[in-house]
Structure formats: C-alpha cells, structure tokens
Design an enzyme around this catalytic site. Structure first.
Site, short mmCIF file in Angstrom:
data_model
loop_
_atom_site.label_atom_id
_atom_site.label_comp_id
_atom_site.label_asym_id
_atom_site.label_seq_id
_atom_site.Cartn_x
_atom_site.Cartn_y
_atom_site.Cartn_z
N ASP A 74 97.60 25.63 34.45
CA ASP A 74 97.30 26.34 33.20
C ASP A 74 96.33 25.54 32.31
O ASP A 74 96.51 24.35 32.08
CB ASP A 74 98.60 26.59 32.44
CG ASP A 74 98.46 27.63 31.35
OD1 ASP A 74 97.77 27.33 30.36
OD2 ASP A 74 99.03 28.71 31.49
N SER A 122 94.58 30.92 30.02
CA SER A 122 95.85 31.49 30.43
C SER A 122 95.90 32.98 30.10
O SER A 122 95.09 33.76 30.60
CB SER A 122 97.00 30.72 29.77
OG SER A 122 98.23 31.02 30.38
#
Length: 595
Positions: free
Chosen positions: A457, A342
């Site tokens: 993510d 991320s």
C-alpha cells in the site's frame, strides 16, 4: 554591442563610457540550442553575461535547479570564489552571451567599479529567490512552444489553430509559421534570433509551427522552451523522424509533451505506449478531433493551469472521493489529472477510465458488498484475506488496459519494499496499479512486479502524493484528505486486561457476539500504523494543497465498512458543493478552468 549591454539589468545604470569599456573587454559568443556553455568540474576562469536566449542549470544527478535568461550572469559564484563549476549550464534555445575573462574583468572593474556592483546586485537577487524556493523546481510552462508532427506525419487540418485557440482562453498566444518569417532573414542568421526575440516580447506565448523547410524546423527547435509532438494514434509507422531525432535531445524530458490524436472520441484508445517508448515525454494527452473539451484540457496543461485532484488512501473511507468528484463535475470544475494512493488510486483510476461518479459508486458496491471482494479469510501465512475474488473483480473492472491508454492522465502510488521507496504507476495494466497501491500490509498479500519488486500500500510512505502531482504538472491541485490523515489522537475506552483469550475469541466469532469492551482489531492497528509511519509526509502534503477538502466521515466508520460508502459519498458531495460556494479558491478555479 554597447547598446546590447544597456539592456542587461546589471548594467542598466552605466554611462556611455562604462558601456564602451565593457564593449572592448567582452567577447560575444553564439551558443546553439542544446549546446553546453559550461560543464561541471571545469575551472571557473570566465564570467558570462546572457544577451539573448535562455539557459538551464543542471546538477550532475540530472536535476534541473534553475533557469537563466537574458540580462543575467552565468557562473558568477564560482568565478568570484575562484573554484570550479558546480553544475552544467546548457542553452535551451539559440542564445548569445558575452565572455569576460578574469583578466578582462579585473581591468574594466578597476576603472568602473560600478560594473562589479551591478553584477553583485544581480547575484544577491538570484540568491534571495533561490532561498525562497529551495525545494526542487516544480513544473511550469515555457513561453515559446514548438508544435511538431511525429514520424514524418502531417498536422491534421486546423490542428495548430485549435491548439492556439485553446491556449488563448488563458494566455495571449501568437502562432508563427514558416510563412511569417521576414524576407531576407535566414534560419541560421543572427537576424533570425533577434526576430524571435521581438516575437517573444510581443506576446505572452509564442507557438512555432514546424513545416516549410528543414532549416526552419531545426532553427525553431533550438529556440523553443517546450516541445509538443503531435502523433496520429492509429498510424502504423511510429518510428521517430529525422526532425524528431534532431529536436528531442534539445529539450529536457520535463519540457516534452505528446498529443495523440484520433478522429472520433468513440474510438477505443489503444497503442499509446508504442509512441511513448522512443520519445520519453513527461506527459501525453489523448485528443479526439471531434471533442472540443479535449483541446480545452490540452490548453489548460500548456497554460500551466491544469486542475489536478490528489486522493488519499483509507479503504472504504475513500468513497468520500466519489462524492467530491461528483460535486466538482456538477459545478463545472474540470478535472484534468487524477492521482492517488490506495483507495484514492482506485477511485481516481475508475474516473480516469471515463466512468461517471455514479458508475464508480455502483462498481464499488458491487465489488465489496455483492461480490464480497474482501471478505474471504485464508490461512494467515502471506495475508489474512484471500485476494482471489478481489483480484478477479479488479481485473474485470479495471482491465489490463495500459494506463497510457486512459482518456485522462492518472497515477497511482504504492510502496516498493525492494527499494524502500515510493513507486509511481504511470504505465502498465491499470488493475495492477490499483491492486499494488491498495495492498494493505498483513491484510492482503503484496503485489509482485515482473521485475520482482515487492509492492504494498502506498500509504506506508505517501498517503497524499501532492509532491508527485506538482512535479508532474503546473496548476492548482485539490487535495482530498480522509479522517485517518487528520492526525487526531486515537484513544479507546478499554484496558489491556480486556484482551480476550483464544477460547473466548473463538466462541464470540462462532456466536457473533460483540465484546463488552472494544479492543483494537488487526485492521485498526494496521491502518493506524500506516498513518503513523507517513505522518510527516502527510503534514507536508497538506501544506502544499491549493484547495484542501476534508469531507465529514462518521467516527464509527472503519476502512472495510463498504456498506456505508453510498451515504458517505452523498455527504461528501453536499459538503463539497457548499465549499465551492463559500471557498474563493474553488470558485476561482471554476471560473478559470471551465471548458
């Protein structure tokens, strides 16, 4: 041969009579590098004792679980239990073993029971080691390296010497060329193997350089642990040579490295993928010939002391990563491999491009503050935020450049909802990797690959991908964890009854009024839920850190508070600089890895 048996650990204590009994019972066998000694499922009707060379043990699923060197038995567990072989055993270099059939073993042990004691002692030692290291084998450097040009090219003048000099900063390597081969020793003779064995014992690392004769090149390919292929990045002809076709299958993927050289550091890196596609190496490195630092970096990788950084996800909290990297660089701790999830993938990807920490923080401020990349709401069907500005900014700044063309090694991690697994980005457009790794569920729409995989993510499954880094390379890893990874309890001074109605929510939004009591937002709930789902993975990751850094983050800062990123980066820089002074492992890394 009796003298050979005395060199095997299991029989070091046998008297002359016992050694001669083994000599009469055992049959010597030569095994070429790449050949199988035993195969999975075969009847275990013989015991093997390694005299010279090296073997690896591979499960049916392809996973390598052990190495076997000179002085060790092969296949002893299945032999003693009377079962079948539970794995393949393959020679990683030209080797010699002694075969004992069951009948021969029973006969010699009946007269010399200490032979069985010696073998069983070795088995017990091996099992003890296996118990201590039950996890998958991590990356580690081989002792004998073959250095070979790709596609029929030639090594640049002085390249092998510079490669060896870079390795000499950490080991005591010895470079061997065809000209060093003793007179009268042919590449196919037993004397060749003995000569290489003596070389291996005389140096911590041996570099065997291809060139001189086809027989020499094939022989050193069969007697090396690691293969280093050297290719001219911009050469049009990149098909595998006849030597590559012979050598590459002899090595596991994890033991293959590609060095892509170009004349000048200022030349843009392009076309790495065409060299990688047919060679299936584990790692590749960009080596401009006018850059000593690039050779030093290769030396650290080959010596097993390359420095990795693993950066956790956390939205705007990831600005702390930039300050950490700035402090490491300012204190002469080199960074060889960036990996992250991320926000960690975004920061690591920027630095792996060659941006400075200062340029990276300016880029983040421009994206999220000036351009408001994550401020535009949309109809909440696929996501809460409209990703178009965000995507445009990512493509502009990270570009469609292939990850393989970055000057530094990099990986990003996302979560594959199609396969319920971790997805590791090592090839393809860099902006795709950063976008997929940061696809916060519900906040942003998922990223869809050309193959149709649905990626969100990476923090959903692996917010601190230390295991991926450890499997990729040997050497220390600095792990930067953010507040959301710490596992602290999350409580609010509010009640469920404080939940606002639709009308009050609308009025508060229009008039920009803050509620009297704080209630968790969608972003808060989403980010916390991701931490909960990967909590066990986070705990395991933190335990694997060689150096764990926990930069201070304001308690009130949220994952979309990018306006606080510059101050956070500076506080993280100061924190890390102090840790370098106080923390011995960081100081050791500085001393051993500088260059």
């Amino acid at each position: 041969m009796a003298n050979d048996f005395s060199q095997i650990e299991a029989f070091a204590g046998l008297d002359t009579a016992g050694l001669h009994a083994l000599q009469n019972a055992a049959k010597p066998i030569a095994v070429k590098g790449g050949d199988y000694l035993v195969r999975y499922g075969e009847e275990a009707d013989a015991l093997y004792l390694v005299s010279t060379g090296r073997f690896y043990v591979q499960l049916p699923n392809g996973r390598v679980v052990a190495e076997i060197g000179a002085g060790e038995p092969v296949g002893e567990l299945a032999f003693f239990s009377g079962g079948t072989r539970t794995a393949d055993v393959r020679a990683s270099r030209d080797s010699t073993v002694y075969l004992l059939t069951r009948e021969a073993y029973d006969a010699v042990v009946a007269s010399y029971p200490e032979i069985a004691d010696g073998i069983l002692s070795t088995v017990s030692s091996r099992l003890a080691v296996a118990t201590r290291s039950a996890s998958a084998m991590e990356a580690k450097p081989g002792k004998v390296i073959m250095l070979m040009p790709a596609a029929g090219s030639q090594l640049p003048q002085g390249f092998a010497e510079r490669f060896c000099a870079a390795l000499a900063r950490h080991d005591e390597p010895r470079m061997i060329t065809f000209a060093d081969k003793p007179d009268g020793v042919t590449a196919e003779s037993e004397g060749f193997g003995r000569w290489l064995g003596e070389l291996e014992r005389s140096a911590k690392r041996v570099i065997l350089v291809a060139g001189g004769s086809a027989e020499w090149d094939k022989a050193i390919a069969r007697n090396a642990d690691d293969l280093v292929i050297v290719a001219p990045l911009f050469e049009e002809q990149c098909d595998r040579s006849e030597l590559e076709d012979y050598a590459i299958p002899l090595f596991l993927r994890g033991n293959r490295t590609l060095l892509l050289w170009r004349d000048h550091e200022r030349q843009e890196i392009t076309g790495s993928g065409r060299w990688l596609d047919s060679r299936n190496v584990k790692l590749h490195h960009q080596v401009p010939l006018d850059c000593d630092a690039a050779f030093a970096r290769v030396g650290r990788f080959m010596a097993g002391c390359a420095n990795g950084v693993v950066l956790a996800g956390g939205g705007a909290l990831g600005c702390a990563h930039i300050g950490v990297m700035q402090a490491l660089i300012e204190n002469d701790i080199p960074i060889d491999f960036y990996g992250g999830t991320s926000a960690g993938a975004a920061m690591g990807g920027a630095l792996a491009q060659g941006l400075t920490p200062e340029q990276t923080i300016v880029q983040m401020q421009d994206m999220f503050i000036a351009k408001k990349a994550m401020r535009r709401m949309t109809v909440p069907v696929h996501s809460i935020l409209d990703p178009r500005v965000f995507d445009e900014q990512l493509e502009l700044r990270y570009t469609n450049k292939d990850i393989a063309d970055l000057p530094y090694n990099f990986f990003g991690v996302s979560t594959n909802l199609s396969t319920n697994s971790v997805y590791v980005h090592r090839r393809g457009p860099l902006w795709h990797a950063v976008r997929a790794s940061g696809s916060l569920p519900t906040i942003l729409p998922p990223f869809i690959t050309n193959e149709g995989d649905i990626l969100v993510d990476g923090g959903v499954l692996d917010n601190i991908p230390v295991t991926i880094m450890r499997e990729a390379k040997a050497g220390p890893n600095v792990v930067v964890s953010l507040r959301s990874d710490a596992g602290e309890e999350w409580r609010l001074d509010t009640k469920y009854s404080a939940l606002r109605s639709r009308g009050k929510l609308l009025r508060d939004v229009i008039f920009r009024r803050k509620p009297k009591y704080e209630f968790p937002s969608i972003v808060d709930i989403m980010s916390r839920s991701m931490v909960v789902s990967s909590a066990s993975a986070v705990r395991e990751s933190l335990s694997q850190a060689d150096v764990l850094l926990l930069p201070p983050i304001p308690e009130t800062m949220k994952i979309l508070d990018w306006h606080l990123g510059s101050d956070l980066s500076e506080s993280a820089r100061a924190y890390t600089a102090q840790r370098i002074i106080e923390h011995e492992p960081l100081a050791d890394m500085k001393d051993s890895l500088t260059g």
